[in-house]
Write a protein that holds these residues in place. Structure first.
Motif, mmCIF file in Angstrom:
data_model
loop_
_atom_site.group_PDB
_atom_site.id
_atom_site.type_symbol
_atom_site.label_atom_id
_atom_site.label_comp_id
_atom_site.label_asym_id
_atom_site.label_seq_id
_atom_site.Cartn_x
_atom_site.Cartn_y
_atom_site.Cartn_z
ATOM 1 N N GLU A 67 -7.395 123.237 84.239
ATOM 2 C CA GLU A 67 -7.028 123.702 82.900
ATOM 3 C C GLU A 67 -6.428 122.577 82.075
ATOM 4 O O GLU A 67 -6.687 122.451 80.878
ATOM 5 C CB GLU A 67 -6.070 124.890 82.999
ATOM 6 C CG GLU A 67 -6.788 126.139 83.496
ATOM 7 C CD GLU A 67 -5.866 127.341 83.639
ATOM 8 O OE1 GLU A 67 -4.634 127.177 83.487
ATOM 9 O OE2 GLU A 67 -6.388 128.435 83.903
ATOM 10 N N ARG A 68 -5.642 121.737 82.707
ATOM 11 C CA ARG A 68 -5.044 120.596 82.003
ATOM 12 C C ARG A 68 -6.144 119.615 81.563
ATOM 13 O O ARG A 68 -6.129 119.125 80.432
ATOM 14 C CB ARG A 68 -4.035 119.886 82.911
ATOM 15 C CG ARG A 68 -3.337 118.735 82.254
ATOM 16 C CD ARG A 68 -2.381 119.216 81.172
ATOM 17 N NE ARG A 68 -1.784 118.089 80.476
ATOM 18 C CZ ARG A 68 -1.868 117.910 79.159
ATOM 19 N NH1 ARG A 68 -2.488 118.781 78.413
ATOM 20 N NH2 ARG A 68 -1.304 116.873 78.593
ATOM 21 N N GLU B 283 -8.034 120.957 78.671
ATOM 22 C CA GLU B 283 -7.209 120.864 77.467
ATOM 23 C C GLU B 283 -7.288 119.462 76.868
ATOM 24 O O GLU B 283 -7.414 119.293 75.651
ATOM 25 C CB GLU B 283 -5.768 121.210 77.845
ATOM 26 C CG GLU B 283 -4.803 121.296 76.704
ATOM 27 C CD GLU B 283 -3.409 121.655 77.211
ATOM 28 O OE1 GLU B 283 -3.249 122.712 77.836
ATOM 29 O OE2 GLU B 283 -2.498 120.850 76.990
ATOM 30 N N VAL B 284 -7.221 118.450 77.730
ATOM 31 C CA VAL B 284 -7.324 117.061 77.256
ATOM 32 C C VAL B 284 -8.694 116.839 76.622
ATOM 33 O O VAL B 284 -8.811 116.290 75.527
ATOM 34 C CB VAL B 284 -7.087 116.063 78.410
ATOM 35 C CG1 VAL B 284 -7.369 114.636 77.950
ATOM 36 C CG2 VAL B 284 -5.658 116.187 78.938
ATOM 37 N N CYS B 285 -9.737 117.277 77.288
ATOM 38 C CA CYS B 285 -11.103 117.127 76.757
ATOM 39 C C CYS B 285 -11.241 117.827 75.401
ATOM 40 O O CYS B 285 -11.966 117.342 74.530
ATOM 41 C CB CYS B 285 -12.125 117.720 77.713
ATOM 42 S SG CYS B 285 -12.327 116.824 79.256
ATOM 43 N N GLY B 286 -10.558 118.935 75.253
ATOM 44 C CA GLY B 286 -10.658 119.700 74.014
ATOM 45 C C GLY B 286 -10.261 118.897 72.792
ATOM 46 O O GLY B 286 -10.735 119.166 71.687
ATOM 47 N N GLY C 243 -15.431 118.290 78.765
ATOM 48 C CA GLY C 243 -14.886 119.633 78.583
ATOM 49 C C GLY C 243 -15.585 120.700 79.393
ATOM 50 O O GLY C 243 -15.535 121.877 79.031
#
Ligand code: SF4
Length: 87
Positions: free
Chosen positions: A39-40, A43-46, A70
């Protein structure tokens, strides 16, 4: 982004993940014990400006492990199987 840039791997230097622990992008699993890292990483890829290039590379390379562009490995398997002509 022009085609020359797009087709090269210059996008790697722009990856947001470079500022994070690489291990979160290669969790032991996407559920259970590895879920938090997954999930982290997603989130970074997002918030990554080269997400599209990264995903395209991962799909072309058949990258089986880790979070790329992502996506989880399971999502890329689905994309390769069902959506490959559209990517
Ligand atoms: S999309 Fe995610 S894995 Fe790919 S370069 Fe960006 S942050 Fe790194």
């Amino acid at each position: 982004m022009n085609r020359l840039y797009h087709d090269s791997e210059d996008w790697v230097a722009q990856g947001r993940c470079r500022a994070y622990d690489p291990e979160i992008f290669f969790p032991v699993s996407t559920t259970g014990i590895g879920r938090a890292d997954t999930e982290r990483a997603l989130e970074v890829c997002g918030g990554c400006t080269v997400r599209r290039e990264c995903l395209r590379w991962a799909l072309r390379a058949g990258e089986a492990d880790g979070v790329w562009g992502g996506t989880t490995p399971e999502e890329r398997r689905y994309m390769r199987r069902e959506l490959a002509p559209a990517v």
